[in-house]
Scaffold this motif. Sequence first.
Motif, PDB file in Angstrom:
ATOM      1  N   THR A   1       0.837  -1.189   0.000  1.00 46.85           N
ATOM      2  CA  THR A   1       0.000   0.000   0.000  1.00 46.85           C
ATOM      3  C   THR A   1       0.879   1.248   0.000  1.00 46.85           C
ATOM      4  O   THR A   1       1.866   1.317   0.733  1.00 46.85           O
ATOM      5  CB  THR A   1      -0.896   0.011   1.255  1.00 46.85           C
ATOM      6  N   PRO A   2       0.549   2.254  -0.813  1.00 44.96           N
ATOM      7  CA  PRO A   2       1.353   3.489  -0.835  1.00 44.96           C
ATOM      8  C   PRO A   2       1.434   4.115   0.550  1.00 44.96           C
ATOM      9  O   PRO A   2       0.570   3.914   1.412  1.00 44.96           O
ATOM     10  CB  PRO A   2       0.595   4.384  -1.815  1.00 44.96           C
TER      11      PRO A   2
ATOM     12  N   ALA B   1       2.151   9.811   0.334  1.00 38.79           N
ATOM     13  CA  ALA B   1       1.821   9.659  -1.086  1.00 38.79           C
ATOM     14  C   ALA B   1       0.308   9.682  -1.297  1.00 38.79           C
ATOM     15  O   ALA B   1      -0.204  10.326  -2.221  1.00 38.79           O
ATOM     16  CB  ALA B   1       2.410   8.362  -1.632  1.00 38.79           C
ATOM     17  N   LEU B   2      -0.426   8.991  -0.433  1.00 37.98           N
ATOM     18  CA  LEU B   2      -1.891   8.990  -0.538  1.00 37.98           C
ATOM     19  C   LEU B   2      -2.457  10.379  -0.275  1.00 37.98           C
ATOM     20  O   LEU B   2      -3.416  10.808  -0.929  1.00 37.98           O
ATOM     21  CB  LEU B   2      -2.484   7.985   0.455  1.00 37.98           C
TER      22      LEU B   2
ATOM     23  N   THR C   1      -2.007  12.491  -3.300  1.00 41.09           N
ATOM     24  CA  THR C   1      -2.994  12.101  -4.308  1.00 41.09           C
ATOM     25  C   THR C   1      -4.354  12.708  -3.995  1.00 41.09           C
ATOM     26  O   THR C   1      -5.031  13.251  -4.873  1.00 41.09           O
ATOM     27  CB  THR C   1      -3.116  10.564  -4.363  1.00 41.09           C
TER      28      THR C   1
ATOM     29  N   ARG D   1      -6.293   4.134   4.896  1.00 41.92           N
ATOM     30  CA  ARG D   1      -5.165   3.258   4.525  1.00 41.92           C
ATOM     31  C   ARG D   1      -5.106   2.054   5.459  1.00 41.92           C
ATOM     32  O   ARG D   1      -4.934   0.899   5.013  1.00 41.92           O
ATOM     33  CB  ARG D   1      -3.862   4.036   4.587  1.00 41.92           C
TER      34      ARG D   1
ATOM     35  N   LEU E   1      -8.947   7.943  -3.796  1.00 39.99           N
ATOM     36  CA  LEU E   1      -7.995   6.946  -3.316  1.00 39.99           C
ATOM     37  C   LEU E   1      -8.219   5.570  -3.927  1.00 39.99           C
ATOM     38  O   LEU E   1      -7.452   4.631  -3.646  1.00 39.99           O
ATOM     39  CB  LEU E   1      -8.079   6.841  -1.792  1.00 39.99           C
TER      40      LEU E   1
ATOM     41  N   PRO F   1      -4.899   4.169  -6.111  1.00 38.47           N
ATOM     42  CA  PRO F   1      -3.738   3.721  -5.329  1.00 38.47           C
ATOM     43  C   PRO F   1      -4.035   2.559  -4.384  1.00 38.47           C
ATOM     44  O   PRO F   1      -3.159   1.744  -4.104  1.00 38.47           O
ATOM     45  CB  PRO F   1      -3.355   4.978  -4.534  1.00 38.47           C
TER      46      PRO F   1
ATOM     47  N   ASN G   1      -6.402   0.244  -4.965  1.00 41.02           N
ATOM     48  CA  ASN G   1      -6.936  -0.873  -5.767  1.00 41.02           C
ATOM     49  C   ASN G   1      -8.401  -1.190  -5.490  1.00 41.02           C
ATOM     50  O   ASN G   1      -8.921  -2.202  -5.946  1.00 41.02           O
ATOM     51  CB  ASN G   1      -6.103  -2.153  -5.551  1.00 41.02           C
TER      52      ASN G   1
END
Length: 704
Positions: free
Chosen positions: A4-5, A9-10, A13, A63, A97, A100, A102
């Motif tokens: 997972t990013p 980074a998330l 995004t 996340r 999200l 990133p 999926n």
Amino acid sequence: MSTTPSVTALLDTAVTALGGSRRDGQVRMASAVAHAIDTGEHLAVQAGTGTGKSLAYLVPAIRHAVDSGRTVVVSTATIALQRQLIERDLPRLAPALAGPLNREPTFAILKGRANYLCLNKIHNGTAEEPATELFDAFELSRTGREVNRLREWTSDTETGDRDDLTPGVSDRSWRQVSVSARECLGAANCSYADDCFAERSRRAAGQVDVIVTNHALLAIDAMSPASILPEHDVVVIDEAHELVDRITSVSTAEISGAGITIVARRCGKLLDEETTDSLLGAGEQLDAVLSESPGREWLRLPSGMAEVLAGLRDRLWLARNQIGPVRMPGAGGGSDDSAAARSAALTTLEDTHDTVVRLLGAFDSPDPAKRRDVVWVAHDKVGQDTRAVLRIAPLSVGGLLRASLFAHSTVILTSATLTIGGNFDALAATWGLPAAGRRDSAGGSGARDLDGIDPSREVPTGDIDVMAIGKTAPADTAPPRWQGLDAGSPFDYPKAAILYVARHLPRPGRDAIADVTLDELAGLVDAADGRTLGLFSSMRAAREAAEKIRDRCEHPVLCQGDDTTSSLVRKFAEDPRTCLFGTLSLWQGVDVPGPSCSLVVIDRIPFPRPDDPLLTARQRAVEARGGNGFLTVAANHAALLLAQGAGRLLRSTDDRGVVAVLDSRLATAGYGGYLLASLPPFWRTTDGDLVRSALGRLAEIPYG
């Protein structure tokens, strides 16, 4: 190892997808939240207006939920923030999200069962009519009309959620078509379980990544032997400065003569006449004693009160046994409506009985500072009448939070105002956390001192009792681990705003506002050309100030109570020359960026009332253990409200203005520096001429 990013980074995004820009404080907070989740260490984060704290905790929370398959609970204090999260933030964040992560994260809102229509109660006609002796004809007619509208709404609504009903209805009407969790028959025993609005909401909540709920339901979940919230390992508490008050409110119970009468009427059809009359007689006895009692804390049961309460306890239990267990629908049982009526009656009787038992046991310890509960009499205004009520509330909820919240989940507590006196320890103590967690700061204030007052001076806060009802706090040998972070703010406080303390004014008294103080207020309003939000310690003071300023100034002055708060705030925002005066809800609930709010006036330091029985008892408990009760309770209460009130001024990075405190004690009293250390680092002065000149220059800036 997870693919997972990273959180940063998330976050990048999400910010890009939502059309925002990178904010250092937001990145700092998101990283700290991710670290807390990874380590299991609790986190308190102060994040000022404009930091973007919702994204800063939602991104790492989502996340974690997607990566681990576990649900995250987000709890708020207000409906407004719940709606912001559910209707704006999460619907925009989830698709951003999806790539990133999926898959697209899922979310739902979860409220208490009483927030939803009960189909069984509506269709089986189990809603009881209010006793005609207790309510006038107009109220009965209004209730009838509203209940009929609610019955019709059942066919149109997809949620059955009270918040989706426009216009709303009174609490009395809503109670006719809803049930509490304890009154509910349960999905296994109700004919309407498949269509039940509350059950639908719970089923949806059990399958999502993020659940949004409120502090009250979080408290009920903590106190209930059965789990209300789905299994989770991370809880984010937004508006955490409200947590203790909301938990205390849920833990507070009351009895009154009128209340016992309602209980007897509600159960009357299920009881014989003798039992009903006996219950009504106990209620009359209670009312007679309470009506003669002054409105204050009870340190011991008054003479004869133990016998009155014991008699009421026994009669309630007798009535409960006479009704017997609920016979569920089905083989050998009753109908849905009879089962629901019995369930509601039993719940009412058992809850009232338990409150009476709690009252009788509240004085077991001879030392008031070591008791679990605080008991007091209040005389409440109900229309034109006064009702005597006996209330009981926990001395502290810290033990409950430690044993039921911090012991089972990683907890993130956040708000724009969490530091008091320059650190997190005061609020941490009320949450049941040990003092002196590790702290990280966003930097110095750059503020100017007030005429010899050192705003960075810290004063010891003492201890706060962490006992709670029926709970044993975890041993202090293994206290919860936590850290504090001040994520900072995008505002340049010393350049954007002035904190003005009118040092020359007389100390506020209990009587009418002094003429010299009204003159000061009028001069500030004129200098600002209106554009003033006046925050007052009482409605009496707000109304008095509004009336006097209308006479002294030409600017329109709105006052809380003249219209709905939302309507008044809208009018205030639309006309920059208008002033808005009010009390507590305005201290925390006004968000008006731009020139309409260029001056925030605070009439006095918002200390709690000296006769507030709960806060007085908490102060006394601190002092009994050698702490400073005034600073730990009264000053901390005032500091938190001051910070909330001052926070109404700067709502966007373009805002400029003045916070004016008309209470000289902030500049002259020994505790002034402690309170100042809780405020944003505005540029500070006691020079009124300088402030009026600055307001005049602001008023000359063209609107728009």
